[in-house]
Design an enzyme around this catalytic site. Structure first.
Site, short mmCIF file in Angstrom:
data_model
loop_
_atom_site.label_atom_id
_atom_site.label_comp_id
_atom_site.label_asym_id
_atom_site.label_seq_id
_atom_site.Cartn_x
_atom_site.Cartn_y
_atom_site.Cartn_z
NE ARG A 65 -8.80 5.79 3.77
CZ ARG A 65 -7.58 6.20 3.49
NH1 ARG A 65 -7.33 7.46 3.20
NH2 ARG A 65 -6.57 5.36 3.48
CG HIS B 155 -3.00 -3.20 4.43
ND1 HIS B 155 -1.81 -2.73 4.91
CD2 HIS B 155 -3.52 -2.18 3.71
CE1 HIS B 155 -1.63 -1.48 4.51
NE2 HIS B 155 -2.64 -1.12 3.78
CB CYS C 101 -0.99 -0.04 1.16
SG CYS C 101 -2.36 1.09 0.95
N1 GLN Z 1 -1.80 6.88 2.73
C1 GLN Z 1 -1.98 6.06 1.56
C2 GLN Z 1 -3.38 6.18 0.99
O1 GLN Z 1 -4.29 6.56 1.69
C3 GLN Z 1 -1.63 4.62 1.86
C4 GLN Z 1 -2.60 3.96 2.81
C5 GLN Z 1 -2.18 2.58 3.27
O2 GLN Z 1 -1.00 2.25 3.31
N2 GLN Z 1 -3.16 1.80 3.69
O3 GLN Z 1 -3.58 5.87 -0.16
#
Ligand code: GLN
Length: 264
Positions: free
Chosen positions: A128, A208, A95
């Site tokens: 998101r 993840h 990520c």
């Molecule tokens: N901050 C990054 C995003 O929001 C990565 C997030 C993450 O590693 N889960 O895309």
């Protein structure tokens, strides 16, 4: 002769989300169950490390803030990381880590530079992207070109399961192959298309959750590549009893297929 491999865990203090540490535990356990000694070296901002002695790099996910904190330090290691990746160093980046192994991450407010191992860039989207993910790698794994090794994943039908939570949308250029294609979830661009990225033995993914405990064959694949990096030979890893891991994989598959994905 006792087999010894070395893993460098990049920025564990700032980059560790949604059980990313489980990936390290899985690699360590699956090595030790086979009498392979896996040395784990934590590398935080300012720490020095000789990457020639390292076989596997791991960089977890992070919030934008965490990514900002490590970006300058990571940039200082750019040439060395690129050189060693080109010489067969194995890397797993998750990520936020995946984003910074690309060219840059443009957040809503600033551009965080990456090191460009992956021919990719990331731009924050309006939403998101959150949910359980299933990735099909049966086609894409034929296209990977692991460095200095013709070993390919044994199970070509393999799926990867995990959990994604990101705002960034990652676009791949021609020098970076997708890790796989989304069966369930959003993926790199949030459109249910491709997921992750592969360059030589460097892998990036949004998964993840953790990735390796529930996809044990992929952990073994990384260990095999790391062995090749160090010993210039293929290793036939002893089979392990993966009943519990495969049950976890199946449970994650079922959950992904029944649960709703949300974008907020
Ligand atoms: N901050 C990054 C995003 O929001 C990565 C997030 C993450 O590693 N889960 O895309």
């Amino acid at each position: 002769m006792k087999i010894k491999l070395t893993l460098a865990h990049l920025y564990p203090d700032n980059m560790n989300l949604y059980g990313d540490l489980g990936n390290i535990v899985t690699l360590e356990k699956r090595c030790s169950w086979r009498q392979i000694d896996l040395e784990i070296i934590k590398v935080n901002v300012g720490d020095s490390i000789d990457l020639e002695k390292v076989d596997l790099l791991f960089l977890g996910g992070g919030q934008d803030q965490g990514q900002k904190i490590i970006a300058t330090d990571l940039l200082k290691r750019k040439e060395e990381i690129q050189k060693e990746i080109d010489r067969g160093l194995v890397a797993l980046t998750i990520c936020g880590g995946f984003q910074l192994f690309g060219q840059y991450f443009q957040t809503k407010t600033e551009k965080i530079p990456g090191i460009g191992v992956f021919d990719s860039y990331t731009v924050a989207g309006e939403k998101r992207l959150i949910g359980n993910v299933v990735v099909d790698i049966s086609k894409s794994s034929q296209e990977w070109t692991p460095g200095f090794n013709h070993f390919t994943p044994k199970d070509k039908r393999a799926t990867l399961v995990g959990f994604e939570n990101h705002s960034g949308q990652t676009i791949l250029g021609s020098k970076c192959k997708p890790l796989g294609y989304i069966k369930k979830g959003f993926g790199n661009r949030g459109d249910g298309g491709y997921e992750g990225g592969v360059y030589k033995n460097a892998f990036g993914t949004y998964l993840h959750g953790s990735l390796l405990p529930k996809n044990p064959w992929f952990a073994d694949y990384l260990i095999s590549l790391a062995y090749f990096r160090r010993y210039h030979d293929n290793i036939d890893l002893a089979l392990l009893d993966d009943q519990i891991e495969l049950e976890a994989h199946r449970a994650a598959l079922t959950r992904a297929e029944t649960a709703k994905t949300v974008s907020i």
